[in-house]
Design an enzyme around this catalytic site. Structure first.
Site, PDB file in Angstrom:
ATOM      1  N   GLY A  90      19.682  87.168 -57.292  1.00  0.00           N
ATOM      2  CA  GLY A  90      20.762  87.381 -56.340  1.00  0.00           C
ATOM      3  C   GLY A  90      21.927  87.966 -57.101  1.00  0.00           C
ATOM      4  N   SER A 122      15.551  87.722 -62.379  1.00  0.00           N
ATOM      5  CA  SER A 122      16.716  88.579 -62.142  1.00  0.00           C
ATOM      6  C   SER A 122      18.027  87.893 -62.588  1.00  0.00           C
ATOM      7  CB  SER A 122      16.719  88.987 -60.669  1.00  0.00           C
ATOM      8  OG  SER A 122      17.632  89.998 -60.426  1.00  0.00           O
ATOM      9  N   ALA A 123      18.914  87.501 -61.682  1.00  0.00           N
ATOM     10  CA  ALA A 123      20.156  86.817 -62.082  1.00  0.00           C
ATOM     11  C   ALA A 123      19.842  85.556 -62.887  1.00  0.00           C
ATOM     12  CB  ALA A 123      20.988  86.467 -60.853  1.00  0.00           C
ATOM     13  N   HIS A 159      15.612  94.302 -64.108  1.00  0.00           N
ATOM     14  CA  HIS A 159      15.413  95.492 -63.246  1.00  0.00           C
ATOM     15  C   HIS A 159      15.721  96.762 -64.023  1.00  0.00           C
ATOM     16  CE1 HIS A 159      15.223  92.999 -59.574  1.00  0.00           C
ATOM     17  NE2 HIS A 159      16.285  92.370 -60.013  1.00  0.00           N
ATOM     18  N   GLU A 194      10.759  96.000 -64.101  1.00  0.00           N
ATOM     19  CA  GLU A 194      10.199  95.148 -63.043  1.00  0.00           C
ATOM     20  C   GLU A 194       8.702  94.931 -63.274  1.00  0.00           C
ATOM     21  OE1 GLU A 194      11.378  96.996 -59.355  1.00  0.00           O
ATOM     22  OE2 GLU A 194      13.381  96.116 -59.483  1.00  0.00           O
TER      23      GLU A 194
END
Lengths: 235, 235
Positions: A90, A122-123, A159, A194
């Site tokens: 997020g 991700s985050a 990413h 990714e």
């Protein structure tokens, strides 16, 4: 002993949430029946409840129960007692802000250094680095500090995206952004594409997945690292 | 009376630095023979001297002298006495950090509110909004505050980019990022495409250039605004 999985993304193109990782996660979380989920990064502003439901649905496929940290009164204690931890993706600014607000930086550091398995996507992967200064996210809130968990002695860029040579857009490429980072900071940056992840077992850090990762060090030319390479000396 | 030009980008595809704007700038800066350049955003980590040289070369074509603010001992005084100001693009975090460090926020606010012509491109446009929370840049340094100059009563998103419908990449689209911003902030955001700019004359704000801009308001559907539309009521 640290036992961490740092994934570039939760989802790869053409596949469901966490689907590409699920087999790996079955092994990774084998000793846990329930997973503490930290939904603070709130992708697209989704609520903590809805985000937890999404994670639950994915983990039900490998028979794991998922409990959102926001359902606990004492969140530090929840981290301390967790069998396993998953920090979802997020917005990294929102995530880090909430972690500081709830005094969870130390609790997370302690739990993970004591061996609680930690999955980040991700985050949730960004914060495994020394600082969040190489996030791709928009700074929609201002956290008190950009310092993060430092489970690895470098920064993560999830990413990771190669320059689009056909683009006519004048915004900075990812490589340019990381070059700018190195005008002010000395730690290496691992650009995780990714579908790639880092596996941390104690002091051993291994690049996993099918793709190479791009490694950026200050005052050096970036280079590609093959899957299964150890990153133990990168600092 | 405020006299401001807020440009999405310094450079459009297939054309030189500031080239697409030069005719407009000749009129905009007609009363100034020299321009104070603020090179703090340092694109690609370029030095203040080199960046000032680049700006000088562009402005020499319309017979303007460019002086870098870093050559002054007293930078607040330089802003106060400037005939005109240009804040170039690069990294918004680096720019804002340096403006706070040099106590230039008030000096810039005062000068521009008193009528000193101000040109911003990219990062230099971001800071014309209420906050820098809608920058696209990587947070490579941590400024003391995200609050910016507030020359317009909304936020700017420069280099606005439409979602690429063919992309397989799972990073957030620009629209998603701005949606996330509105989960935590109430001010509107103007997505300025490359080649567009806002002209601010006193209380009148006009969209300029050939392209539409995308307007994002909290709890509303985003919409397109045609060139030459006034944005006076957007707040």
């Amino acid at each position: 002993m640290k036992n961490i999985l740092i994934a570039s993304t939760s989802t790869i193109h053409g596949s469901g949430y966490l689907e590409y990782l699920l087999e790996e996660l079955e092994t990774f979380f084998k000793s846990a029946s329930s997973i503490l989920f930290i939904p603070y990064a709130r992708p697209s502003g989704i609520s903590h409840d809805d985000y937890t439901k999404k994670a639950s649905e994915a983990f039900s496929k490998i028979n794991k129960k998922v409990i959102g940290i926001h359902t606990y009164e004492n969140t530090s204690e929840a981290v301390e007692k967790a069998e396993a931890i998953f920090v979802g993706g997020g917005n990294t600014f929102v995530l880090v802000n909430q972690l500081y607000k709830n005094n969870l930086i130390t609790a997370l550091s302690d739990a993970v250094r004591n061996g609680t398995p930690y999955l980040g996507t991700s985050a949730g992967s960004n914060i495994c680095g020394l600082t969040m200064n190489t996030t791709n996210d928009m700074p929609i809130v201002q956290p008190p500090s950009f310092k993060t968990l430092g489970f690895v002695p470098f920064n993560i860029n999830p990413h990771y995206l190669d320059p689009d040579l056909n683009s006519t857009h004048k915004g900075e490429t990812r490589e340019t952004r990381i070059k700018e980072f190195h005008a002010f900071n000395s730690q290496p940056v691992v650009g995780l594409r990714e579908g790639s992840w880092l596996e941390v077992k104690g002091k051993t850090i291994t690049l996993k997945g099918k793709l190479t990762a791009r490694i950026f060090e200050q005052n050096k030319n970036p280079f590609e690292m093959e899957p299964e390479t150890l990153l133990n000396d990168l600092k």
